[in-house]
Design an enzyme around this catalytic site. Sequence first.
Site, PDB file in Angstrom:
ATOM      1  N   LEU A  42       6.063  28.866  15.063  1.00  9.76           N
ATOM      2  CA  LEU A  42       5.129  27.790  14.717  1.00  9.76           C
ATOM      3  C   LEU A  42       5.280  27.589  13.221  1.00  9.76           C
ATOM      4  O   LEU A  42       5.315  28.565  12.463  1.00  9.76           O
ATOM      5  CB  LEU A  42       3.689  28.190  15.055  1.00  9.76           C
ATOM      6  N   ASP A  43       5.354  26.334  12.760  1.00 12.49           N
ATOM      7  CA  ASP A  43       5.548  26.131  11.332  1.00 12.49           C
ATOM      8  C   ASP A  43       4.314  26.558  10.550  1.00 12.49           C
ATOM      9  O   ASP A  43       3.258  26.843  11.113  1.00 12.49           O
ATOM     10  CB  ASP A  43       5.949  24.679  11.024  1.00 12.49           C
ATOM     11  N   ARG A  44       4.463  26.604   9.255  1.00 13.87           N
ATOM     12  CA  ARG A  44       3.438  27.187   8.386  1.00 13.87           C
ATOM     13  C   ARG A  44       2.056  26.558   8.581  1.00 13.87           C
ATOM     14  O   ARG A  44       1.042  27.261   8.596  1.00 13.87           O
ATOM     15  CB  ARG A  44       3.884  27.043   6.929  1.00 13.87           C
ATOM     16  N   ARG A  82       5.701  17.076  15.047  1.00 15.69           N
ATOM     17  CA  ARG A  82       5.514  16.456  13.732  1.00 15.69           C
ATOM     18  C   ARG A  82       6.560  15.367  13.489  1.00 15.69           C
ATOM     19  O   ARG A  82       6.249  14.305  12.937  1.00 15.69           O
ATOM     20  CB  ARG A  82       5.572  17.520  12.632  1.00 15.69           C
ATOM     21  N   SER A 119       0.958  24.916  11.217  1.00 19.55           N
ATOM     22  CA  SER A 119       0.505  24.884  12.609  1.00 19.55           C
ATOM     23  C   SER A 119      -0.163  26.203  12.958  1.00 19.55           C
ATOM     24  O   SER A 119       0.019  27.212  12.285  1.00 19.55           O
ATOM     25  CB  SER A 119       1.681  24.606  13.549  1.00 19.55           C
TER      26      SER A 119
END
Length: 262
Positions: free
Chosen positions: A104-106, A192, A108
């Site tokens: 999961l990106d930073r 995104r 999220s």
Amino acid sequence: MEKVRIQKWLAECGVDSRRGAEKLVAAGMVKINGETAQIGQSIDPKKDRVTVDGRAVQRASRQVYLMLHKPRGYITTMHDEMDRKCVAELVSEVPERIYPVGRLDRESEGLLLMTNDGAFANRMTHPSKHVPKTYRVTVRPGITEEQIAAMTMGMEIDGYQTAPAQVRVLEEQPGRAVVQIVLHEGRNRQIRNMCEKLGLEVARLKRTAVGQLRLGMLQPGQWRELTREEVRMLQGKEKTPEEAPKKRRTPPRSRMAGKKRG
């Protein structure tokens, strides 16, 4: 035991995912019998001595499967060269070496699986398995039927055609909408990127389920081990919770209390 590629062996030992292991090898942190390892190099686990940053690597004595509620602001990795907050801090009391399954990106948040079982991690992330992942996404200024249709049909992003997504509006207010998006593939920052192409701003993105496994009431920064039934369900070997008969069981080990991080 037959020879195995070094990155696969490191994943099976719970050092990192295969992708993460490749980065460790590329950085020169992995040695085989005292010599710097190369990506794709094979080893004999019974004869060869493998070290990572000087520490000997051994196969994990116990396979661990847990779900973490990743808060926003954390990097999905077990080590970060820039000294940013990473999910390793949130599972530091787990004695076994584990690593994230996917990412999961930073900015999220939500359900993140972690394990030391390389075969399980590969099963969960391999594109051919199509394990669905469910997200709750808040977008601005709202969302139109045309934008929903574009996501549902699939979109071209950076020369790649995304697989059809399932999109359902959960809530609408002036200037914002909350939608549920189910993806059957796991491309980097896919939601995104889709929203950006459609002119939507993502205000919040939270993964709420992987397959039939739901985040539930697990709070940010907390984790719990999966039950045996949940692991089998994720692997496609068990009935879903709705289909399975109800039975009482002792809850698995977890970090459900203590100081909340985020």
